[in-house]
Design a protein around this motif. Structure first.
Motif, PDB file in Angstrom:
ATOM      1  N   ALA A  16       0.093   5.731  10.111  1.00  0.00           N
ATOM      2  CA  ALA A  16      -0.094   4.516   9.319  1.00  0.00           C
ATOM      3  C   ALA A  16       0.919   3.499   9.793  1.00  0.00           C
ATOM      4  O   ALA A  16       2.073   3.833  10.080  1.00  0.00           O
ATOM      5  N   LEU A  23      -4.627   2.593   9.325  1.00  0.00           N
ATOM      6  CA  LEU A  23      -4.569   4.056   9.298  1.00  0.00           C
ATOM      7  C   LEU A  23      -5.275   4.598  10.527  1.00  0.00           C
ATOM      8  O   LEU A  23      -6.358   4.120  10.882  1.00  0.00           O
ATOM      9  N   ILE A  28       0.574   5.308   1.192  1.00  0.00           N
ATOM     10  CA  ILE A  28      -0.261   6.150   2.038  1.00  0.00           C
ATOM     11  C   ILE A  28       0.195   7.594   1.895  1.00  0.00           C
ATOM     12  O   ILE A  28       1.374   7.898   2.091  1.00  0.00           O
ATOM     13  N   ILE A  76      -4.962   6.377   0.577  1.00  0.00           N
ATOM     14  CA  ILE A  76      -4.351   5.061   0.476  1.00  0.00           C
ATOM     15  C   ILE A  76      -4.641   4.465  -0.892  1.00  0.00           C
ATOM     16  O   ILE A  76      -5.751   4.594  -1.416  1.00  0.00           O
ATOM     17  N   PHE A 118       0.838  -1.195   0.000  1.00  0.00           N
ATOM     18  CA  PHE A 118       0.000   0.000   0.000  1.00  0.00           C
ATOM     19  C   PHE A 118       0.875   1.248   0.000  1.00  0.00           C
ATOM     20  O   PHE A 118       1.968   1.254   0.568  1.00  0.00           O
TER      21      PHE A 118
END
Length: 166
Positions: A69, A140, A36, A162, A34
């Protein structure tokens, strides 16, 4: 004429909004599938859980808001129950009035938790959202005084901040 003025002002606000601006800071640790986006440069560190699992953590403190995060690798032999993990963390953090829901968006399936607690005499609302990917999971966190919650930046961080890596 008023519509044109409104659209011009709205476009300018989008440009200066840190989550929309080109100057946003993207947290993308190696072990995470991911990306962020933070409204500014976060402080990055490593976090170790009691079970030996380590995660990369990024934190950003705004004027009256907090963004965090955490992303950790998982393998297919590890059982990951994000809902139970989030509820336990809410309990450890002393959150009250906790509610949790699940859903799905363009990133994937998620759990979203909301709760509040009093810090230095002020009620603060926390919103926590988690996703589990194939090889990693991300959580998050966003918080700000309940009197202004939720602001647009908090909503943007949790909904548009995200993305999955390609």
């Amino acid at each position: 004429m008023n519509l044109i003025k409104f659209l011009s002002i709205y476009a300018m606000l989008l440009l200066v909004n840190p989550l929309h601006a080109n100057a946003q800071s993207i947290f993308k640790p190696d072990n995470c599938e991911f990306n962020i986006s933070f409204p500014g440069e976060p402080k990055v560190s490593e976090l170790e859980f009691a079970n030996g699992l380590t995660a990369n953590k990024a934190e950003y403190f705004g004027k009256e808001s907090y963004y965090r995060a955490e992303c950790a690798s998982i393998n297919n032999t590890e059982l990951l129950n994000l809902k139970a993990m989030m509820m336990k963390q809410a309990e450890l953090d002393g959150l009250e009035g906790v509610g949790i829901e699940s859903g799905e968006d363009t990133v994937g399936s998620y759990y979203k938790l909301r709760g509040y607690k009093t810090i230095d005499g002020r009620v603060v609302t926390f919103k926590i959202k988690s996703y589990s990917g194939v090889n990693s999971f991300v959580v998050l966190y966003a918080a700000e005084p309940s009197s202004v919650f939720p602001t647009d930046n908090i909503n943007l961080f949790l909904s548009k901040g995200i993305t999955l890596r390609k």
